[in-house]
Design an enzyme around this catalytic site. Structure first.
Site, short mmCIF file in Angstrom:
data_model
loop_
_atom_site.label_atom_id
_atom_site.label_comp_id
_atom_site.label_asym_id
_atom_site.label_seq_id
_atom_site.Cartn_x
_atom_site.Cartn_y
_atom_site.Cartn_z
N ASP A 9 -15.92 -10.63 -11.80
CA ASP A 9 -14.57 -11.19 -11.82
C ASP A 9 -13.65 -10.14 -12.44
OD1 ASP A 9 -12.27 -12.71 -12.06
OD2 ASP A 9 -12.96 -13.72 -13.87
N GLY A 10 -12.74 -9.62 -11.63
CA GLY A 10 -11.90 -8.52 -12.09
C GLY A 10 -11.01 -8.87 -13.25
N GLU A 26 -15.04 -6.79 -7.14
CA GLU A 26 -14.95 -7.74 -6.02
C GLU A 26 -16.08 -8.75 -6.17
OE1 GLU A 26 -14.11 -10.14 -3.37
OE2 GLU A 26 -12.70 -8.47 -3.63
N HIS A 48 -9.33 -7.04 -7.67
CA HIS A 48 -9.70 -7.80 -6.47
C HIS A 48 -9.69 -6.84 -5.29
CE1 HIS A 48 -8.08 -10.74 -9.32
NE2 HIS A 48 -8.77 -11.68 -8.70
N HIS A 69 0.80 -1.22 0.00
CA HIS A 69 0.00 0.00 0.00
C HIS A 69 0.84 1.28 0.00
CE1 HIS A 69 -3.54 -2.54 1.58
NE2 HIS A 69 -3.65 -2.34 0.29
N ASP A 72 -4.55 -7.73 -7.78
CA ASP A 72 -4.19 -8.24 -6.45
C ASP A 72 -4.96 -9.53 -6.17
OD1 ASP A 72 -3.34 -8.54 -3.86
OD2 ASP A 72 -4.44 -6.81 -3.06
N SER A 118 -6.79 -0.91 -0.57
CA SER A 118 -6.40 -0.13 -1.74
C SER A 118 -7.54 0.72 -2.33
CB SER A 118 -5.79 -1.04 -2.80
OG SER A 118 -6.48 -2.25 -2.91
#
Length: 278
Positions: free
Chosen positions: A146-147, A121, A42, A19, A167, A103
């Protein structure tokens, strides 16, 4: 798979390394007036309660962000923006933090009105929590999608500038093979974007497999940033890394400064790091 919930690990040493460097990248990108897209694949829940049952079960934050918070006045200036966001989220100053920003929270607070923020997400409970984050009047969209599949749908962006933050949970071992393929395809669609892939270092074989896949991406410039605890945990990560495609010119030096500082607090005397152009 949808079993992973980051609340058990929020604020650990890997979160801190990830981060603070994401914060520095965002800081750099907003220096130019032109708008940009921040796309996260994500997102998690966005804000984590370090006093929750999940967090206290593992106490990973005690050996991560809580250590840094106690010495926040002695950290290099490069940590200041990240620490200011922590302070805003925890207005009652104390020796311990209760809330830790994920994030999406960092992106919302550091980006501007003209920028566009899209956070994916898929986990139902995490998405419900994510939707509760205040958008600060900014252009924010939360997607229960679904990213990784959205990389194809949303790239290239109209803004022609952007940071794509990937991520994944790495719940299944084949992720170490397939994630570089997703990243390679996304890069082909948006070759001027800044791409940031986070990864855990759990097993040397899988780590080497992931790096082989990433090195096959035909990017003009990439940066590998890794922080190693250099101790064998009973269960968990040996270290963590970020693979950055199209890294801003300053991030190599800033990553070195950040990780040198983290060495003093996370397994001091044994931990190490890698900052290497690929």
């Amino acid at each position: 798979m949808l079993s992973y919930q980051h609340g058990y690990h929020a604020g650990n040493y890997a979160d801190v390394a990830k981060h603070i460097l994401l914060s520095r990248l965002l800081n750099y990108l907003v220096r130019k007036d032109k708008s940009l897209l921040y796309l996260e694949t994500h997102a998690g829940r966005g804000v984590y309660d370090l006093a929750s049952a999940q967090a206290t079960k593992t106490n990973e934050a005690q050996h991560g962000i809580q250590l840094l918070w106690q010495v926040r006045d002695r950290l290099p200036a490069i940590f200041s923006e990240y620490m200011q966001i922590l302070a805003q989220l925890n207005p009652k100053v104390s020796e311990k933090l209760q809330y830790y920003p994920g994030s999406p929270y960092l992106a919302i607070h550091q980006l501007r009105q003209q920028d566009r923020i899209m956070c994916c997400e898929l986990h139902p409970q995490e998405f419900i929590a994510l939707e509760r984050i205040k958008k600060q009047g900014k252009r924010v969209a939360f997607l229960a999608e679904d990213g990784l599949s959205q990389l194809k749908a949303l790239l290239p962006p109209l803004e022609k500038r952007g940071l794509i933050f990937i991520d994944p949970t790495y719940e299944i071992k084949t992720d170490y093979k397939t994630i570089p393929l997703y990243l390679s395809d996304a890069y082909k669609r948006f070759q001027t974007g800044v791409f940031v892939l986070w990864y855990p270092i759990v097993e040397q074989r899988l780590h080497e497999q992931l790096l082989r896949g990433l090195k096959q991406i035909k990017a003009e410039k990439s940066l590998r940033v890794e922080f190693w605890l250099n101790q064998k945990p009973a269960k968990g990560m040996l270290g963590c890394g970020l693979w950055i495609i199209n890294p801003p010119y300053m991030i190599k030096d800033e990553a070195t400064t950040v990780l040198q500082a983290l060495k003093q607090y996370f397994n001091p005397g044994a931990s190490s790091f890698v900052v290497q152009e690929e």
